[in-house]
Design an enzyme around this catalytic site. Structure first.
Site, PDB file in Angstrom:
ATOM      1  N   CYS A   1      96.762 -30.685  34.156  1.00  0.00           N
ATOM      2  CA  CYS A   1      96.426 -31.363  35.407  1.00  0.00           C
ATOM      3  C   CYS A   1      94.908 -31.413  35.493  1.00  0.00           C
ATOM      4  O   CYS A   1      94.256 -30.362  35.534  1.00  0.00           O
ATOM      5  CB  CYS A   1      97.021 -30.594  36.586  1.00  0.00           C
ATOM      6  SG  CYS A   1      96.501 -31.181  38.214  1.00  0.00           S
ATOM      7  N   ASN A   2      94.349 -32.604  35.498  1.00  0.00           N
ATOM      8  CA  ASN A   2      92.894 -32.737  35.567  1.00  0.00           C
ATOM      9  C   ASN A   2      92.331 -32.126  36.840  1.00  0.00           C
ATOM     10  O   ASN A   2      91.301 -31.456  36.821  1.00  0.00           O
ATOM     11  CB  ASN A   2      92.507 -34.223  35.502  1.00  0.00           C
ATOM     12  CG  ASN A   2      92.685 -34.832  34.129  1.00  0.00           C
ATOM     13  OD1 ASN A   2      91.766 -34.872  33.323  1.00  0.00           O
ATOM     14  ND2 ASN A   2      93.886 -35.319  33.856  1.00  0.00           N
TER      15      ASN A   2
ATOM     16  N   CYS B   1      94.201 -38.479  35.174  1.00  0.00           N
ATOM     17  CA  CYS B   1      95.303 -37.736  35.797  1.00  0.00           C
ATOM     18  C   CYS B   1      96.460 -37.824  34.826  1.00  0.00           C
ATOM     19  O   CYS B   1      96.767 -38.914  34.318  1.00  0.00           O
ATOM     20  CB  CYS B   1      95.674 -38.355  37.149  1.00  0.00           C
ATOM     21  SG  CYS B   1      97.203 -37.669  37.873  1.00  0.00           S
TER      22      CYS B   1
ATOM     23  N   HIS C   1      99.486 -37.867  35.256  1.00  0.00           N
ATOM     24  CA  HIS C   1     100.560 -38.756  35.695  1.00  0.00           C
ATOM     25  C   HIS C   1     100.334 -40.191  35.214  1.00  0.00           C
ATOM     26  O   HIS C   1     101.301 -40.932  34.983  1.00  0.00           O
ATOM     27  CB  HIS C   1     100.651 -38.779  37.233  1.00  0.00           C
ATOM     28  CG  HIS C   1     101.420 -37.655  37.823  1.00  0.00           C
ATOM     29  ND1 HIS C   1     100.866 -36.420  38.053  1.00  0.00           N
ATOM     30  CD2 HIS C   1     102.715 -37.571  38.238  1.00  0.00           C
ATOM     31  CE1 HIS C   1     101.774 -35.629  38.597  1.00  0.00           C
ATOM     32  NE2 HIS C   1     102.907 -36.297  38.712  1.00  0.00           N
TER      33      HIS C   1
END
Length: 265
Positions: A74-75, A185, A187
């Site tokens: 997760c960034n 990100c 995602h």
């Protein structure tokens, strides 16, 4: 004995990194932990994220999960809390940060973009990355939380509201001279194909998945945790979550409790 690698994210986005690592180290044992009760992390404060990662370490120790390496996929969590969480555990931790350096090396127009969550965009770590690696290169910053929601829905429901995606990308108004767009990100690679189509494939999309897998492979080798025993029975991937998810995944629902916060109450 094979290594036990835990990949962590606020939601399902970290699976894009997990896939790269699994391809690089197919014989490892894997756990995937999503703190989806607080999804998206991009809307959380830095202190909240630090507390949650400290609670994750407490959970790993309390449950005796014997994790050999943690990947914070997760960034937002990496740029916000990596330093703090490394101080409370001896487990090696690999973070994910926006691929600013390789983007700067690839651009022909000398103009790159970073598409990430608001927390990653505003992070001092992100600003430092940009200052260190983008000499004479323009960097435009774009933040979105809506794309996280669209990516989660695409993963779990196999459906994408293209109208909402295009509306969000229209809102971002990404500069026409950008030729490399960093997906900051984990995602966002879930949406890579429709995003690429939106730009008529004229913009190169770049994420950190392959680089993270390479780093994890190196550390596992250094720790002498590469599995050479073909008879070693591999356990199935274990999913953990802090809130209910689609029945598509069999998950263990858990509660993250930061012991330091408990002491303050």
């Amino acid at each position: 004995m094979s290594a036990h690698i835990m990949v962590f994210d606020s939601g399902i986005g970290g699976t894009t990194v997990l896939e790269h690592i699994q391809q690089s180290i197919p014989d490892a044992q894997y756990s995937y932990f999503m703190d989806n009760a607080l999804l998206p992390y991009g809307a959380q404060s830095q202190q909240t994220i630090i507390n949650r990662l400290c609670a994750l370490i407490h959970f790993i120790n309390q449950q005796a999960l014997n994790v050999d390496l943690i990947v914070i996929a997760c960034n937002t969590a990496s740029t916000s809390a990596l330093g703090a969480v490394r101080q409370i555990t001896t487990i090696p931790i690999v973070g994910v940060v926006p691929a600013i350096k390789p983007a700067a090396q690839l651009t022909q127009s000398k103009h790159i973009g970073l598409l990430a969550t608001p927390a990653t965009i505003s992070s001092p770590y992100t600003r430092t990355l940009i200052q260190e690696h983008t000499n004479n290169i323009a960097v435009s910053l774009y933040s979105s939380v809506e794309l996280v929601t669209l990516a989660e829905r695409l993963f779990f429901e196999q459906s994408l509201d293209t109208t909402k995606l295009h509306q969000e990308l229209d809102r971002l108004n990404i500069d026409q001279f950008i030729d490399v767009l960093v997906l900051g990100c984990t995602h966002f690679p879930i949406l890579a194909e429709p995003i690429s189509q939106y730009f008529n494939r004229k913009v190169q999309l770049l994420d950190s998945g392959a680089a993270i897998a390479k780093r994890v492979h190196y550390l596992i080798s250094q720790l002498n945790l590469t599995n050479n025993n073909i008879a070693d029975t591999k356990k199935p991937l274990q999913y953990y979550a802090t809130a209910s998810v689609s029945s598509k995944l069999a998950v263990k629902l858990v509660t993250l409790i930061d012991p330091a916060q408990n002491e303050e109450r």
